[in-house]
Design a protein around this motif. Structure first.
Motif, PDB file in Angstrom:
ATOM      1  N   ASN A   1     -30.815  16.656  23.983  1.00 28.69           N
ATOM      2  CA  ASN A   1     -29.706  17.485  24.451  1.00 28.69           C
ATOM      3  C   ASN A   1     -30.025  18.975  24.469  1.00 28.69           C
ATOM      4  OD1 ASN A   1     -28.003  15.336  24.896  1.00 28.69           O
ATOM      5  ND2 ASN A   1     -26.987  15.496  22.924  1.00 28.69           N
TER       6      ASN A   1
ATOM      7  N   VAL B   1     -23.689   7.658  25.134  1.00 31.23           N
ATOM      8  CA  VAL B   1     -23.572   7.765  26.579  1.00 31.23           C
ATOM      9  C   VAL B   1     -24.620   6.849  27.198  1.00 31.23           C
ATOM     10  CG1 VAL B   1     -23.684   9.282  28.581  1.00 31.23           C
ATOM     11  CG2 VAL B   1     -22.715  10.131  26.437  1.00 31.23           C
TER      12      VAL B   1
ATOM     13  N   ASN C   1     -20.413   9.349  16.064  1.00 27.65           N
ATOM     14  CA  ASN C   1     -21.274   9.341  17.240  1.00 27.65           C
ATOM     15  C   ASN C   1     -20.564   8.807  18.472  1.00 27.65           C
ATOM     16  OD1 ASN C   1     -23.668  10.237  15.840  1.00 27.65           O
ATOM     17  ND2 ASN C   1     -23.663   8.233  14.859  1.00 27.65           N
ATOM     18  N   ILE C   2     -20.837   9.440  19.582  1.00 31.82           N
ATOM     19  CA  ILE C   2     -20.402   8.953  20.885  1.00 31.82           C
ATOM     20  C   ILE C   2     -21.665   8.691  21.693  1.00 31.82           C
ATOM     21  CG2 ILE C   2     -19.180   9.495  23.020  1.00 31.82           C
ATOM     22  CD1 ILE C   2     -17.235  11.166  21.353  1.00 31.82           C
TER      23      ILE C   2
ATOM     24  N   ASN D   1     -21.405  13.815  17.599  1.00 31.97           N
ATOM     25  CA  ASN D   1     -22.758  13.801  18.136  1.00 31.97           C
ATOM     26  C   ASN D   1     -22.711  12.993  19.429  1.00 31.97           C
ATOM     27  OD1 ASN D   1     -24.107  14.975  15.785  1.00 31.97           O
ATOM     28  ND2 ASN D   1     -23.661  13.034  14.772  1.00 31.97           N
ATOM     29  N   TYR D   2     -23.187  13.536  20.506  1.00 32.35           N
ATOM     30  CA  TYR D   2     -23.296  12.805  21.762  1.00 32.35           C
ATOM     31  C   TYR D   2     -24.744  12.377  21.915  1.00 32.35           C
ATOM     32  CZ  TYR D   2     -18.595  14.025  23.140  1.00 32.35           C
ATOM     33  OH  TYR D   2     -17.232  14.135  23.194  1.00 32.35           O
TER      34      TYR D   2
ATOM     35  N   THR E   1     -24.296  15.115  28.493  1.00 37.09           N
ATOM     36  CA  THR E   1     -24.171  14.984  27.035  1.00 37.09           C
ATOM     37  C   THR E   1     -24.233  16.338  26.341  1.00 37.09           C
ATOM     38  OG1 THR E   1     -26.530  14.464  26.920  1.00 37.09           O
ATOM     39  CG2 THR E   1     -25.004  12.615  26.826  1.00 37.09           C
TER      40      THR E   1
ATOM     41  N   LEU F   1     -20.867  17.994  26.799  1.00 41.76           N
ATOM     42  CA  LEU F   1     -19.806  17.359  26.022  1.00 41.76           C
ATOM     43  C   LEU F   1     -19.914  17.668  24.533  1.00 41.76           C
ATOM     44  CD1 LEU F   1     -19.687  13.805  27.649  1.00 41.76           C
ATOM     45  CD2 LEU F   1     -17.950  15.612  27.831  1.00 41.76           C
ATOM     46  N   SER F   2     -21.106  17.993  24.079  1.00 42.69           N
ATOM     47  CA  SER F   2     -21.335  18.219  22.646  1.00 42.69           C
ATOM     48  C   SER F   2     -20.358  19.239  22.085  1.00 42.69           C
ATOM     49  CB  SER F   2     -22.763  18.695  22.410  1.00 42.69           C
ATOM     50  OG  SER F   2     -23.661  17.662  22.707  1.00 42.69           O
TER      51      SER F   2
ATOM     52  N   ASN G   1     -27.532  10.449  24.113  1.00 40.82           N
ATOM     53  CA  ASN G   1     -27.827  10.044  25.479  1.00 40.82           C
ATOM     54  C   ASN G   1     -28.831   8.893  25.475  1.00 40.82           C
ATOM     55  OD1 ASN G   1     -28.452   9.832  28.186  1.00 40.82           O
ATOM     56  ND2 ASN G   1     -28.591  12.036  28.509  1.00 40.82           N
TER      57      ASN G   1
END
Length: 151
Positions: free
Chosen positions: A50, A72, A69-70, A100-101, A91, A94-95, A103
């Motif tokens: 990221n 993607v 965590n998310i 935490n995004y 990502t 979006l952070s 990818n």
């Protein structure tokens, strides 16, 4: 020598075109691991980082353990093809301070590859809050071209 007008208009695409891939069992292919450039940087498994500071960690799963965590998932769009740098991907944008995004997208991946990528790395991921899926275009495209309806 023929000029490549694509690179004149979108210079970062030359990096994406030269990124290469690595063959993996079941997944078929992923981005080159440990790829470094001003435009794209990948970790030791070929996932897109990221931020430039993430290069030192060299692992998208090496995140703040106090945050949820998310994930993607997706194809080229989710991976960030066309972005001018790592900080310009979905990502990265979006952070925020709460999540935490991560990818897990891959260039040219279809739905099954995205799921294989997720399940192959499931042991690395803790505290999953959500999964965002930006997918489907490659599945529709390939099913129409190849006239395949299964699976």
């Amino acid at each position: 020598m023929k000029k490549n007008y694509r690179y004149q208009v979108i210079p970062q695409m030359e990096t994406y075109d030269n990124l290469g891939f690595e063959w993996l069992p079941f997944l078929m292919f992923t981005q080159m691991p440990n790829y470094r450039s001003k435009v794209v940087n990948t970790d030791s498994r070929g996932f897109r980082l990221n931020f430039k500071e993430d290069i030192e960690k060299n692992n998208v799963f090496n995140v703040d353990k106090d945050k949820k965590n998310i994930l993607v998932l997706g194809n080229s769009t989710a991976f960030g093809v066309g972005s001018t740098n790592d900080e310009a991907t979905i990502t990265s944008n979006l952070s925020d301070i709460d999540f935490n995004y991560i990818n897990l997208a891959g260039r040219a991946h279809v739905g099954f590859q995205e799921l294989i990528s997720l399940f192959s790395n499931f042991d690395q991921i803790k505290k999953i809050e959500k999964v965002i899926i930006l997918s489907g275009v490659n599945d529709f495209y390939l099913s129409d071209i190849l006239k395949i309806n299964y699976p």
